[in-house]
Design a protein around this motif. Structure first.
Motif, PDB file in Angstrom:
ATOM      1  N   UNK A 165       0.836  -1.205   0.000  1.00 49.12           N
ATOM      2  CA  UNK A 165       0.000   0.000   0.000  1.00 49.12           C
ATOM      3  C   UNK A 165       0.871   1.256   0.000  1.00 49.12           C
ATOM      4  N   UNK A 166       1.951   1.252   0.811  1.00 47.85           N
ATOM      5  CA  UNK A 166       2.845   2.416   0.868  1.00 47.85           C
ATOM      6  C   UNK A 166       3.499   2.669  -0.482  1.00 47.85           C
ATOM      7  N   UNK A 167       3.933   1.604  -1.154  1.00 45.59           N
ATOM      8  CA  UNK A 167       4.560   1.742  -2.478  1.00 45.59           C
ATOM      9  C   UNK A 167       3.556   2.294  -3.481  1.00 45.59           C
ATOM     10  N   UNK A 168       2.328   1.788  -3.438  1.00 47.88           N
ATOM     11  CA  UNK A 168       1.307   2.266  -4.364  1.00 47.88           C
ATOM     12  C   UNK A 168       0.984   3.740  -4.137  1.00 47.88           C
ATOM     13  N   UNK A 169       0.899   4.164  -2.880  1.00 47.40           N
ATOM     14  CA  UNK A 169       0.580   5.562  -2.570  1.00 47.40           C
ATOM     15  C   UNK A 169       1.692   6.486  -3.040  1.00 47.40           C
ATOM     16  N   UNK A 170       2.951   6.116  -2.749  1.00 51.81           N
ATOM     17  CA  UNK A 170       4.081   6.952  -3.172  1.00 51.81           C
ATOM     18  C   UNK A 170       4.146   7.030  -4.689  1.00 51.81           C
ATOM     19  N   UNK A 171       3.979   5.885  -5.356  1.00 57.11           N
ATOM     20  CA  UNK A 171       4.020   5.882  -6.824  1.00 57.11           C
ATOM     21  C   UNK A 171       2.897   6.735  -7.405  1.00 57.11           C
ATOM     22  N   UNK A 172       1.722   6.669  -6.788  1.00 60.63           N
ATOM     23  CA  UNK A 172       0.587   7.450  -7.264  1.00 60.63           C
ATOM     24  C   UNK A 172       0.843   8.949  -7.106  1.00 60.63           C
ATOM     25  N   UNK A 173       1.364   9.368  -5.959  1.00 58.96           N
ATOM     26  CA  UNK A 173       1.641  10.782  -5.725  1.00 58.96           C
ATOM     27  C   UNK A 173       2.718  11.302  -6.680  1.00 58.96           C
ATOM     28  N   UNK A 174       3.732  10.477  -6.942  1.00 58.07           N
ATOM     29  CA  UNK A 174       4.783  10.889  -7.880  1.00 58.07           C
ATOM     30  C   UNK A 174       4.202  11.020  -9.286  1.00 58.07           C
ATOM     31  N   UNK A 175       3.323  10.098  -9.655  1.00 58.02           N
ATOM     32  CA  UNK A 175       2.680  10.168 -10.972  1.00 58.02           C
ATOM     33  C   UNK A 175       1.876  11.460 -11.110  1.00 58.02           C
ATOM     34  N   UNK A 176       1.119  11.809 -10.082  1.00 62.60           N
ATOM     35  CA  UNK A 176       0.310  13.024 -10.132  1.00 62.60           C
ATOM     36  C   UNK A 176       1.212  14.256 -10.201  1.00 62.60           C
ATOM     37  N   UNK A 177       2.307  14.269  -9.411  1.00 60.08           N
ATOM     38  CA  UNK A 177       3.210  15.421  -9.397  1.00 60.08           C
ATOM     39  C   UNK A 177       3.921  15.594 -10.729  1.00 60.08           C
ATOM     40  N   UNK A 178       4.312  14.479 -11.359  1.00 56.32           N
ATOM     41  CA  UNK A 178       5.059  14.544 -12.609  1.00 56.32           C
ATOM     42  C   UNK A 178       4.191  14.980 -13.787  1.00 56.32           C
ATOM     43  N   UNK A 179       3.000  14.423 -13.879  1.00 59.29           N
ATOM     44  CA  UNK A 179       2.226  14.556 -15.109  1.00 59.29           C
ATOM     45  C   UNK A 179       0.923  15.336 -14.943  1.00 59.29           C
ATOM     46  N   UNK A 180       0.626  15.821 -13.744  1.00 56.04           N
ATOM     47  CA  UNK A 180      -0.642  16.495 -13.513  1.00 56.04           C
ATOM     48  C   UNK A 180      -0.806  17.792 -14.260  1.00 56.04           C
ATOM     49  N   UNK A 181       0.298  18.463 -14.625  1.00 55.64           N
ATOM     50  CA  UNK A 181       0.215  19.759 -15.286  1.00 55.64           C
ATOM     51  C   UNK A 181       0.368  19.681 -16.798  1.00 55.64           C
ATOM     52  N   UNK A 182       0.526  18.493 -17.348  1.00 53.55           N
ATOM     53  CA  UNK A 182       0.663  18.379 -18.803  1.00 53.55           C
ATOM     54  C   UNK A 182      -0.644  18.800 -19.484  1.00 53.55           C
ATOM     55  N   UNK A 183      -0.567  19.656 -20.497  1.00 48.92           N
ATOM     56  CA  UNK A 183      -1.782  20.080 -21.203  1.00 48.92           C
ATOM     57  C   UNK A 183      -2.576  18.920 -21.785  1.00 48.92           C
ATOM     58  N   UNK A 184      -1.904  17.852 -22.189  1.00 51.56           N
ATOM     59  CA  UNK A 184      -2.609  16.708 -22.763  1.00 51.56           C
ATOM     60  C   UNK A 184      -3.542  16.045 -21.751  1.00 51.56           C
ATOM     61  N   UNK A 185      -3.270  16.227 -20.452  1.00 49.88           N
ATOM     62  CA  UNK A 185      -4.098  15.624 -19.399  1.00 49.88           C
ATOM     63  C   UNK A 185      -4.944  16.666 -18.686  1.00 49.88           C
ATOM     64  N   UNK A 186      -5.138  17.821 -19.310  1.00 49.22           N
ATOM     65  CA  UNK A 186      -5.775  18.950 -18.635  1.00 49.22           C
ATOM     66  C   UNK A 186      -7.201  18.642 -18.201  1.00 49.22           C
ATOM     67  N   UNK A 187      -7.947  17.868 -18.969  1.00 50.19           N
ATOM     68  CA  UNK A 187      -9.352  17.592 -18.656  1.00 50.19           C
ATOM     69  C   UNK A 187      -9.543  16.134 -18.246  1.00 50.19           C
ATOM     70  N   UNK A 188      -8.583  15.605 -17.524  1.00 51.88           N
ATOM     71  CA  UNK A 188      -8.641  14.211 -17.080  1.00 51.88           C
ATOM     72  C   UNK A 188      -8.622  14.159 -15.555  1.00 51.88           C
ATOM     73  N   UNK A 189      -8.944  12.995 -14.969  1.00 48.24           N
ATOM     74  CA  UNK A 189      -8.860  12.857 -13.509  1.00 48.24           C
ATOM     75  C   UNK A 189      -7.474  13.131 -12.952  1.00 48.24           C
ATOM     76  N   UNK A 190      -6.420  12.883 -13.741  1.00 40.44           N
ATOM     77  CA  UNK A 190      -5.059  13.145 -13.271  1.00 40.44           C
ATOM     78  C   UNK A 190      -4.876  14.631 -12.989  1.00 40.44           C
ATOM     79  N   UNK A 191      -5.340  15.491 -13.899  1.00 44.56           N
ATOM     80  CA  UNK A 191      -5.233  16.935 -13.693  1.00 44.56           C
ATOM     81  C   UNK A 191      -6.096  17.383 -12.518  1.00 44.56           C
ATOM     82  N   UNK A 192      -7.285  16.799 -12.381  1.00 42.07           N
ATOM     83  CA  UNK A 192      -8.166  17.168 -11.266  1.00 42.07           C
ATOM     84  C   UNK A 192      -7.523  16.806  -9.935  1.00 42.07           C
ATOM     85  N   UNK A 193      -6.928  15.612  -9.860  1.00 45.66           N
ATOM     86  CA  UNK A 193      -6.260  15.199  -8.625  1.00 45.66           C
ATOM     87  C   UNK A 193      -5.045  16.067  -8.342  1.00 45.66           C
ATOM     88  N   UNK A 194      -4.328  16.492  -9.412  1.00 52.70           N
ATOM     89  CA  UNK A 194      -3.179  17.378  -9.208  1.00 52.70           C
ATOM     90  C   UNK A 194      -3.631  18.694  -8.588  1.00 52.70           C
TER      91      UNK A 194
END
Length: 473
Positions: free
Chosen positions: A9-38
Motif C-alpha cells: 500500500x505504501x509503495x502504491x501511494x508513493x508511486x501514485x503521488x509521484x505520478x500526479x506530481x510529474x504529469x498532472x500539469x501536462x496540457x494533454x491531461x488537462x481535462x482528465x482525472x489526473x489533472x483534477x487530482x493534481x
C-alpha cells in the motif's frame, strides 16, 4: 501478510503521488482525472490548510513548511541526490542476497553491468559542468546557436551574470548562473541539465529505466519459482491462465513474495516505478524529436496563449533578394555551427494590433499568427540531427566547421568583447556579415535546408506541451 500488505500500500501511494506530481500539469491531461487530482492535492488542499492556519496561528506554521519545501526543491543541496542514491543502494541490498545465488552466470554478469551504469551516469550528470557561461567561454557558446527571433532575441543581457545571453541559454535561479542550452534544474542530480551534460542525464534515465525493468522481470520469475517450490503448483505463471481463478492467482503470488520479502518488496517497487522512469525518458525523447528543451517547451506554451488571444504576429526577417539582412555583430554572432538561420521574426503586442511597420527587425507586412504550426522552430533539424547535437559535444553541422570548434585558449584575450565575433569569423574562414560571396552561399544553403525540412516532415515541429514540473525533476 500484514507487513507485506502495508508495504504494498505504501509503495502504491508513493508511486501514485509521484505520478500526479510529474504529469498532472501536462496540457494533454488537462481535462482528465489526473489533472483534477493534481489541482486537489497540490492546490486546493494546500489552500484550505493555509486558510485554516491563517486563522489559528496567523500563518506561522504554513510559512515554516513553505520555507522548508522551498529549500528542499529550489535551493542547491544534495538531499534529494542522497535520497536517490539510498533508494538505489538499499533496494539492491534487499534484493541481491536472495536473488544473486539463484541467477545464471549470464544474468549475474549482465545484472552487474546494469547495476553499475546508473551510478556512473549519475556521477557524470551530477558533477559535469552543465555548460556554465563565463567570460572565458562566452564567445564559444555564442557560436553554438543562432537567435531564432521568436524565443531568443539578440541583445538581451543577464542581469545577474552581466553577460550577453547566448541563444537557448537561461539563468538558473537555483545555481545562480547562466547555462548554455538550459533544459531544467534537476534536484535528483543536484545540478542543471544543460548543453554539456544532457547526454549523461539521458543515459542516466535510460540505464535506470532498464535497471528497474530488468530487476522487475527477474524478480517476478524468482517469485514464481518460490511460489511453485512452496506449493508444488506447476500451473502458476506470471500471466494468469484462464483456468485459474483470480483469488488462487493472487494467493500464489503473495506466497511467492512472502517466501523472500526482500526480493518481493523490491520487485513490487521496481514494477511501480518503472513506468514513471520510462515515461520521463519518453518525454525527453519527445522533446528531442521536437527540437526543443523543457525550458523552451514552456516558452512555446506561453506563445500558444498569445496566439489564442490574437496577439502574436510574424513577418520575414530577411529583405527581398538580392538584399541581405545586416547583422549587428555587437549583439549577434557572425558565425554559428548551426546549419540553418532564422527566416522570420515573431512578436507579441498588448492590444492585439499589429506592430508598427517600421520596427527595427523584419521586412514586409505583419501577419497575425493563430497556431504554432504557422511558426518555424529553428532548432528542429530532424530527430537524428537533434540527437546528434545532444550526444556529440561541439559537433558542427556546417561543412566548414567539421574540423571542430577551436579551444577557447586560442582566442583568449581578444574575445571578452562580443564585437570580436567578426575577427573570429575571419579566422574560421566562414561567411558572416553581408556582401561576401560566401554569405550568399550560406543564404542559399539556409533556404534549401528550410525547404527540405518543410517538404520532408509533416509532424508539428513546435511542441504544445508545457513540460514536466521543474520541481519534479
Amino acid at each position: 501478510m500484514g507487513l507485506l500488505a502495508n508495504l504494498v500500500i505504501a509503495i502504491l501511494v508513493v508511486a501514485f503521488l509521484i505520478l500526479i506530481a510529474f504529469f498532472g500539469r501536462l496540457p494533454a491531461l488537462r481535462h482528465t482525472p489526473v489533472a483534477w487530482l493534481h489541482r486537489l492535492i497540490w492546490i486546493r488542499i494546500p489552500r484550505a490548510v493555509l486558510a485554516a492556519d491563517q486563522r489559528l496561528t496567523s500563518g506561522r506554521l504554513t510559512s515554516s513548511i513553505s520555507r522548508f519545501f522551498t529549500y528542499m526543491l529550489y535551493d542547491k543541496h544534495p538531499t534529494i541526490l542522497v535520497f536517490f542514491l539510498l533508494l538505489l543502494t538499499v533496494g539492491e541490498i534487499l534484493y541481491l542476497p536472495g536473488a544473486w545465488p539463484r541467477l545464471s552466470r549470464f544474468n549475474q554478469v549482465f545484472g552487474f553491468i546494469s547495476i553499475v551504469l546508473p551510478y556512473w551516469f549519475l556521477y557524470k550528470a551530477a558533477y559535469t559542468d552543465p555548460g556554465i557561461i563565463s567570460s572565458a567561454n562566452h564567445a564559444r557558446y555564442m557560436s553554438h546557436y543562432p537567435y531564432d527571433f521568436t524565443l531568443f532575441h539578440p541583445g538581451q543581457v543577464c542581469k545577474t551574470c552581466l553577460l550577453l545571453k547566448p541563444a537557448r541559454s537561461k539563468h538558473c535561479s537555483v545555481c545562480k548562473r547562466c547555462v548554455a542550452r538550459m533544459d531544467h534544474h534537476c534536484v535528483f542530480i543536484n545540478n542543471c541539465v544543460g548543453y554539456a551534460n544532457q547526454h549523461y542525464f539521458l543515459l542516466l534515465l535510460l540505464t535506470t529505466a532498464w535497471l528497474t525493468t530488468y530487476g522487475a522481470v527477474l524478480g517476478f520469475n524468482l517469485v514464481r519459482d518460490s511460489a511453485i517450490a512452496k506449493t508444488g503448483n506447476d500451473n502458476f505463471a506470471l500471466f494468469k491462465r484462464a483456468s485459474m481463478p483470480w483469488q488462487h492467482y493472487f494467493l500464489l503470488l503473495m506466497i511467492g513474495i512472502q517466501a523472500d520479502v526482500g526480493v518481493g518488496s523490491v520487485t513490487l517497487l521496481t514494477t511501480m516505478t518503472t513506468p514513471m522512469v520510462w515515461a520521463l525518458l519518453g518525454y525527453h525523447v519527445y522533446l528531442i524529436w521536437c527540437g526543443t528543451t523543457t525550458n523552451e517547451s514552456m516558452k512555446w506554451s506561453d506563445w500558444k496563449i498569445e496566439m489564442d488571444e490574437g496577439c502574436a504576429f510574424k513577418r520575414s526577417l530577411h529583405p527581398p533578394p538580392p538584399l541581405e539582412r545586416h547583422r549587428d555583430h555587437a549583439v549577434e554572432p557572425a558565425w554559428t555551427r548551426w546549419p540553418v538561420e532564422a527566416m522570420q521574426i515573431l512578436v507579441r503586442t498588448e492590444d492585439g494590433h499589429p506592430p508598427h511597420k517600421e520596427s527595427p527587425y523584419g521586412f514586409g507586412e505583419w501577419e497575425r499568427v493563430w497556431s504554432l504550426r504557422e511558426v518555424e522552430n529553428l532548432y528542429d533539424i530532424g530527430f537524428w540531427d537533434n540527437l546528434t547535437d545532444i550526444m556529440i559535444k561541439e559537433y558542427s553541422f556546417r561543412a566548414e566547421g567539421r574540423g571542430g570548434l577551436r579551444d577557447d585558449d586560442e582566442f583568449a584575450g581578444n574575445e571578452d568583447d562580443v564585437e570580436a565575433y567578426g575577427s573570429r569569423e575571419r579566422l574560421r574562414g566562414g561567411s558572416g556579415g553581408s556582401g561576401a560571396s560566401g554569405s550568399r552561399d550560406v543564404t542559399r544553403d539556409v533556404r534549401r535546408a528550410h525547404k527540405e525540412r518543410a517538404r520532408r516532415s509533416k509532424k508539428p515541429n513546435i511542441p504544445t506541451v508545457s513540460g514536466i514540473v521543474n520541481a519534479a525533476t
